[in-house]
Design a protein around this motif. Structure first.
Motif, short mmCIF file in Angstrom:
data_model
loop_
_atom_site.label_atom_id
_atom_site.label_comp_id
_atom_site.label_asym_id
_atom_site.label_seq_id
_atom_site.Cartn_x
_atom_site.Cartn_y
_atom_site.Cartn_z
N LYS A 112 0.86 -1.18 0.00
CA LYS A 112 0.00 0.00 0.00
C LYS A 112 0.90 1.23 0.00
O LYS A 112 1.87 1.30 0.76
N LEU A 113 0.57 2.18 -0.86
CA LEU A 113 1.36 3.39 -1.00
C LEU A 113 0.47 4.60 -0.74
O LEU A 113 -0.62 4.71 -1.30
N LEU A 114 0.93 5.50 0.14
CA LEU A 114 0.22 6.75 0.42
C LEU A 114 1.15 7.90 0.06
O LEU A 114 2.25 8.00 0.61
N LEU A 115 0.70 8.74 -0.85
CA LEU A 115 1.50 9.90 -1.24
C LEU A 115 0.98 11.14 -0.53
O LEU A 115 -0.23 11.27 -0.33
N PRO A 116 1.87 12.05 -0.17
CA PRO A 116 1.40 13.28 0.47
C PRO A 116 0.63 14.14 -0.52
O PRO A 116 0.80 14.02 -1.73
N ARG A 170 7.20 -4.65 14.90
CA ARG A 170 5.80 -5.09 14.88
C ARG A 170 4.89 -3.88 14.65
O ARG A 170 5.22 -2.76 15.05
N PRO A 171 3.74 -4.11 14.01
CA PRO A 171 2.83 -2.99 13.68
C PRO A 171 2.50 -2.08 14.88
O PRO A 171 2.44 -0.86 14.73
N GLU A 172 2.33 -2.68 16.06
CA GLU A 172 1.98 -1.85 17.22
C GLU A 172 3.15 -0.98 17.69
O GLU A 172 2.97 -0.04 18.47
N GLU A 173 4.36 -1.26 17.22
CA GLU A 173 5.54 -0.45 17.59
C GLU A 173 5.85 0.63 16.57
O GLU A 173 6.81 1.38 16.73
N VAL A 174 5.05 0.72 15.52
CA VAL A 174 5.30 1.68 14.44
C VAL A 174 5.00 3.14 14.82
O VAL A 174 5.77 4.03 14.45
N PRO A 175 3.91 3.45 15.55
CA PRO A 175 3.58 4.87 15.79
C PRO A 175 4.72 5.72 16.36
O PRO A 175 4.96 6.82 15.83
N PRO A 176 5.45 5.27 17.40
CA PRO A 176 6.54 6.14 17.88
C PRO A 176 7.67 6.30 16.86
O PRO A 176 8.34 7.33 16.83
N VAL A 177 7.86 5.31 16.01
CA VAL A 177 8.88 5.41 14.96
C VAL A 177 8.45 6.45 13.92
O VAL A 177 9.26 7.27 13.47
N VAL A 178 7.18 6.44 13.57
CA VAL A 178 6.66 7.45 12.64
C VAL A 178 6.79 8.85 13.24
O VAL A 178 7.21 9.79 12.56
N GLU A 201 -2.28 1.52 9.77
CA GLU A 201 -3.02 2.55 9.03
C GLU A 201 -2.98 3.91 9.73
O GLU A 201 -2.78 4.94 9.08
N ALA A 202 -3.18 3.92 11.04
CA ALA A 202 -3.21 5.21 11.76
C ALA A 202 -1.86 5.91 11.67
O ALA A 202 -1.79 7.12 11.41
N ALA A 203 -0.77 5.16 11.86
CA ALA A 203 0.57 5.75 11.76
C ALA A 203 0.84 6.22 10.33
O ALA A 203 1.44 7.28 10.11
N ALA A 204 0.38 5.44 9.36
CA ALA A 204 0.57 5.80 7.95
C ALA A 204 -0.15 7.11 7.63
O ALA A 204 0.41 7.99 6.96
N GLY A 228 3.23 15.11 5.43
CA GLY A 228 3.95 15.35 4.19
C GLY A 228 4.91 14.24 3.76
O GLY A 228 5.68 14.43 2.82
N LEU A 229 4.88 13.11 4.44
CA LEU A 229 5.76 12.00 4.08
C LEU A 229 5.06 11.05 3.12
O LEU A 229 3.84 10.90 3.15
N THR A 230 5.84 10.40 2.29
CA THR A 230 5.35 9.30 1.47
C THR A 230 5.41 8.06 2.35
O THR A 230 6.35 7.88 3.12
N VAL A 231 4.39 7.20 2.25
CA VAL A 231 4.33 6.01 3.09
C VAL A 231 4.19 4.77 2.21
O VAL A 231 3.35 4.73 1.32
N VAL A 232 5.04 3.78 2.48
CA VAL A 232 4.92 2.47 1.84
C VAL A 232 4.70 1.47 2.97
O VAL A 232 5.43 1.48 3.96
N MET A 233 3.66 0.64 2.81
CA MET A 233 3.38 -0.39 3.82
C MET A 233 3.37 -1.76 3.17
O MET A 233 2.99 -1.90 2.00
N ASP A 234 3.75 -2.76 3.95
CA ASP A 234 3.65 -4.15 3.53
C ASP A 234 4.42 -4.40 2.23
O ASP A 234 3.91 -5.01 1.29
N ALA A 235 5.67 -3.93 2.18
CA ALA A 235 6.51 -4.13 1.01
C ALA A 235 7.97 -4.22 1.44
O ALA A 235 8.38 -3.58 2.41
N CYS A 236 8.74 -5.01 0.72
CA CYS A 236 10.16 -5.18 1.03
C CYS A 236 11.00 -4.32 0.08
O CYS A 236 10.86 -4.44 -1.15
N MET A 237 11.87 -3.49 0.63
CA MET A 237 12.71 -2.63 -0.20
C MET A 237 13.60 -3.45 -1.12
O MET A 237 13.82 -3.07 -2.27
N LEU A 238 14.13 -4.55 -0.63
CA LEU A 238 15.00 -5.40 -1.45
C LEU A 238 14.22 -5.93 -2.65
O LEU A 238 14.68 -5.84 -3.80
#
Length: 147
Positions: A2-6, A87-95, A115-118, A125-135
């Protein structure tokens, strides 16, 4: 994936390719020195592809020849992409930390969705990519990088 663009992001045929070519400094949150861990393999590949890797893990001192930082805020260099192996529940403080650090992209690895953190990152103003591997995404576009 899933991709979210600003708001106001320019249209693109391949926003993932744009991210991978425009930004070169990646803070990898949850990067392990254990070669068996997915974070290690992904970061090692990205480093070999020319990206600057910034390990972020309070349990590490050095990963892939780079000093590791306990928190995103501790890294002295400018961070463009925050690649999250938590883990997904640890994402909000990282965001929240990514927003404060002025990052351009938050990337949640395969299987990680918050979703909420995304939405918060996108609203900042950030671009968000979820559930994808950069490699995987980089390898899919490998030929484009040499054109």
């Amino acid at each position: 994936m899933k991709l979210l663009l600003p708001d106001g992001a320019p249209p693109s045929a391949d926003p993932i390719f744009d991210i991978l070519t425009k930004y070169k400094t990646i803070a990898v949150v949850g990067l392990s020195s254990n070669p068996a861990r997915p974070s290690h393999g992904v970061a090692e590949y990205l480093q070999s592809a020319g990206y600057q890797i910034i390990p972020v893990n309070p349990n590490e001192t050095d990963v892939l020849g780079e000093p590791s930082y306990a928190r995103l805020e501790d890294a002295p260099q400018k961070i463009e992409i925050v690649d999250i192996f938590r883990r997904p529940e640890e994402v909000p403080p990282v965001v929240d930390a990514a927003i404060r650090a002025g990052a351009k992209v938050v990337w949640m690895q395969l299987g990680i969705i918050n979703e909420a953190a995304a939405e918060k990152a996108q609203a900042a103003g950030l671009t968000v990519v979820m559930d994808a591997c950069m490699l995987i995404e980089h390898k899919k576009r490998r030929q484009k990088f040499t054109e």
